[in-house]
Design a protein around this motif. Structure first.
Motif, short mmCIF file in Angstrom:
data_model
loop_
_atom_site.label_atom_id
_atom_site.label_comp_id
_atom_site.label_asym_id
_atom_site.label_seq_id
_atom_site.Cartn_x
_atom_site.Cartn_y
_atom_site.Cartn_z
N VAL A 1 13.19 -9.69 -0.95
CA VAL A 1 14.65 -8.98 -1.10
C VAL A 1 14.97 -9.12 -2.39
CG1 VAL A 1 15.04 -9.11 1.49
CG2 VAL A 1 15.96 -10.68 -0.27
N GLN A 2 15.88 -8.35 -2.89
CA GLN A 2 16.43 -8.55 -4.47
C GLN A 2 17.73 -8.01 -4.58
OE1 GLN A 2 13.58 -5.83 -6.85
NE2 GLN A 2 15.77 -5.34 -7.39
N GLN A 3 18.43 -8.65 -5.59
CA GLN A 3 19.70 -8.32 -6.08
C GLN A 3 19.73 -6.78 -6.42
OE1 GLN A 3 20.11 -11.04 -9.45
NE2 GLN A 3 20.87 -9.28 -10.39
N ALA A 4 20.81 -6.26 -6.29
CA ALA A 4 20.73 -4.64 -6.77
C ALA A 4 22.22 -4.10 -6.90
CB ALA A 4 19.84 -3.77 -5.67
N TYR A 5 22.18 -3.15 -7.70
CA TYR A 5 23.50 -2.30 -7.77
C TYR A 5 23.08 -0.89 -6.94
CZ TYR A 5 26.48 -5.08 -10.77
OH TYR A 5 27.22 -5.98 -11.33
N PRO A 6 24.23 -0.39 -6.30
CA PRO A 6 23.69 0.78 -5.52
C PRO A 6 23.25 1.98 -6.10
CG PRO A 6 26.31 0.36 -5.79
CD PRO A 6 25.64 -0.77 -6.32
N LEU B 1 10.71 -3.87 -10.34
CA LEU B 1 10.91 -3.77 -8.85
C LEU B 1 9.29 -3.99 -8.35
CD1 LEU B 1 13.77 -2.80 -9.81
CD2 LEU B 1 13.28 -1.14 -7.95
N GLN B 2 8.19 -4.28 -9.08
CA GLN B 2 7.02 -4.43 -8.45
C GLN B 2 7.02 -5.27 -7.66
OE1 GLN B 2 4.71 -1.92 -8.58
NE2 GLN B 2 6.28 -0.77 -9.77
N PRO B 3 7.43 -6.50 -7.66
CA PRO B 3 7.47 -7.59 -6.82
C PRO B 3 7.90 -7.31 -5.51
CG PRO B 3 7.87 -8.54 -9.01
CD PRO B 3 7.81 -7.15 -8.74
N PHE B 4 9.11 -6.59 -5.45
CA PHE B 4 9.65 -5.94 -4.16
C PHE B 4 8.77 -4.93 -3.44
CE2 PHE B 4 12.28 -2.81 -2.35
CZ PHE B 4 13.10 -3.49 -1.27
N PHE B 5 8.44 -3.82 -4.30
CA PHE B 5 7.45 -2.86 -3.82
C PHE B 5 6.17 -3.45 -2.90
CE2 PHE B 5 9.23 0.13 -7.12
CZ PHE B 5 10.40 0.36 -6.50
N ALA B 6 5.71 -4.56 -3.50
CA ALA B 6 4.57 -5.18 -3.26
C ALA B 6 4.67 -6.00 -2.12
CB ALA B 6 3.92 -5.92 -4.35
N ASP B 7 5.81 -6.61 -1.64
CA ASP B 7 5.77 -7.61 -0.59
C ASP B 7 7.06 -7.30 0.11
OD1 ASP B 7 5.97 -9.64 1.21
OD2 ASP B 7 6.31 -11.16 -0.67
N HIS B 8 6.88 -6.86 1.53
CA HIS B 8 7.93 -6.61 2.59
C HIS B 8 8.90 -7.75 3.00
CE1 HIS B 8 6.31 -2.49 2.84
NE2 HIS B 8 7.12 -2.16 3.53
N ASP C 1 20.06 -12.10 7.70
CA ASP C 1 18.78 -11.89 8.27
C ASP C 1 17.67 -12.08 7.12
OD1 ASP C 1 16.50 -11.25 9.92
OD2 ASP C 1 16.80 -9.12 9.46
N LEU C 2 18.00 -13.03 6.11
CA LEU C 2 17.28 -13.37 5.04
C LEU C 2 16.54 -14.60 4.98
CD1 LEU C 2 19.30 -11.84 2.10
CD2 LEU C 2 17.84 -10.61 3.79
N ARG C 3 16.80 -15.48 6.25
CA ARG C 3 16.29 -16.91 5.91
C ARG C 3 14.54 -17.12 5.75
NH1 ARG C 3 19.86 -20.24 10.03
NH2 ARG C 3 21.96 -19.76 9.25
N ASN C 4 13.88 -16.01 6.03
CA ASN C 4 12.59 -15.98 5.80
C ASN C 4 11.92 -14.99 4.86
OD1 ASN C 4 11.95 -17.89 8.06
ND2 ASN C 4 12.21 -16.30 9.67
N LYS C 5 12.89 -14.84 4.03
CA LYS C 5 12.69 -13.60 2.73
C LYS C 5 12.64 -14.61 1.43
CE LYS C 5 12.72 -10.36 5.74
NZ LYS C 5 11.41 -9.46 6.29
N THR C 6 11.84 -14.05 0.85
CA THR C 6 12.03 -14.48 -0.82
C THR C 6 13.00 -13.66 -1.50
OG1 THR C 6 9.61 -15.03 -0.94
CG2 THR C 6 10.82 -14.75 -3.07
N ILE C 7 13.96 -14.27 -2.09
CA ILE C 7 15.30 -13.75 -2.67
C ILE C 7 15.00 -13.95 -4.14
CG2 ILE C 7 17.70 -13.53 -2.83
CD1 ILE C 7 17.74 -15.01 -0.12
N LEU C 8 15.23 -12.54 -4.85
CA LEU C 8 14.95 -12.31 -6.24
C LEU C 8 16.29 -12.42 -6.75
CD1 LEU C 8 12.14 -9.78 -6.71
CD2 LEU C 8 12.01 -12.35 -6.19
N VAL C 9 16.72 -13.57 -7.63
CA VAL C 9 17.78 -13.51 -8.39
C VAL C 9 17.79 -13.85 -9.74
CG1 VAL C 9 19.97 -15.04 -8.37
CG2 VAL C 9 18.57 -15.06 -6.03
#
Length: 334
Positions: free
Chosen positions: A181-186, A171-178, A133-141
């Motif tokens: 999405v971004q890579q992460a460790y749990p 993480l600010q770009p993630f917090f600012a834009d719904h 469900d990420l096709r319309n999302k910006t993905i931070l890599v």
């Protein structure tokens, strides 16, 4: 008669001397020296390294006849370089890293794993229902992700390079834009989001088929060939440390915080909670064969993915990258 008495006295003296020797002999027997082993982690000390710190803290290595030094990794530490130079005996590694080393003719081998799944995943806002469900999302890599999980994710869900932006561990770009999405460790980025009061979801790549193991134990093959018994004892004690850590992490946590003063009790507890929820130790093949198991099928799956993604030459001898000899008969269950 005098000769008999003299002989009797000599016999008693010899018996007394023998008894005295036997009573002190054990005290003078030299102790067997423990085998020295140096092990380096993949990053600053954290819950994801807890089993090794637990084995050190609770004396499991010592009981196994080992004198283990656990060294903390970090961004300035090239563990593979240290391993190949003989400055460390084992390290926390990664399947794709080992396969690439084999491609370069370097003698490294995975001797066990901590986790049945790589802990890499994606952190999203609550509206996302799945990785598809990420096709319309910006993905931070991050840069490292472009040669590991990103080719897998892009191929699986037909994502594009145009969707991506660099992840700089801010993480600010993630917090600012719904719509980001971004890579992460749990235990890392989701914990930071929790501290900020931002609701998130986390999707483990392994749940969608990403094949590598996580927090593996990698050694120089030359070291393994010369020290097989010590390697076997290290693997067994480390896995016992992991089992113990998940039920009573206090001793290991004390050493983690001694190495990494920035690691809080709250974050360690969050990390342990996430590892339990994801069943990274006892899930998958470990449910049948015991924790630490590495199978040919999984290793081949990672090789196949890497070749298909253009990350690895097909002629690499993938079987040389792992061995199950140190774990297949342990059957240590969670």
């Amino acid at each position: 008669m005098a000769k008999a008495l003299a002989l009797s006295r000599v016999v008693r003296l010899l018996e007394g001397a023998a008894a005295t020797f036997l009573s002190i002999a054990p005290l003078s027997t030299p102790a067997v020296a423990a085998d020295k082993v140096t092990f380096i982690t993949s990053w600053f000390a954290q819950a994801e390294h807890g089993g090794f710190y637990q084995a050190k803290a609770t004396g499991l290595y010592e009981k196994a006849g080992l004198d283990v030094t656990v060294r903390m990794g970090g961004p300035q530490v090239n563990a593979m370089q240290l391993l190949l130079a003989g400055e460390t005996d084992l390290m926390i590694g990664y399947d794709l890293q080992v396969l690439k080393a084999l491609e370069q003719g370097l003698p490294v081998v995975t001797v066990a794993t901590s986790f049945q799944y790589d802990l890499q995943g994606m952190m999203t806002h609550p509206d996302v229902q799945s990785l598809a469900d990420l096709r319309n999302k910006t993905i931070l890599v991050a840069t490292s992700g472009r040669t590991t999980w990103w080719p897998w994710l892009k191929a699986k869900y037909k994502y594009t390079e145009e969707q991506t932006k660099p992840y700089t561990f801010n993480l600010q770009p993630f917090f600012a834009d719904h719509d980001t999405v971004q890579q992460a460790y749990p235990s890392s980025e989701p914990f930071q989001a929790k501290q900020k009061g931002v609701p998130v979801k986390f999707f483990l790549f392994a749940n969608d088929g990403y094949p590598p193991y996580g927090t593996t134990m990698v050694a120089n093959r030359n070291f393994v060939d010369k020290n097989r018994d010590a390697v076997a004892r290290f693997v067994k004690a480390s896995l016992e440390g992991w089992k113990n850590y998940m039920s009573d992490p206090g001793p290991g946590n004390a050493l983690i915080k001694a190495d990494n003063a920035k690691m809080s009790d709250e974050q360690i507890a969050f990390g342990i909670e996430r590892m339990k929820a994801l069943n990274v130790l006892g899930g998958g093949d470990a449910a049948t064969f015991g924790i630490g198991i590495v199978t040919e099928a999984r290793w081949k799956a990672t090789y196949d993915f890497a070749v298909a993604a253009g990350l690895l030459k097909p002629e690499v001898d993938w079987r040389a990258g792992f061995t199950d000899r140190f774990v297949k008969n342990l059957k240590l269950m969670m």
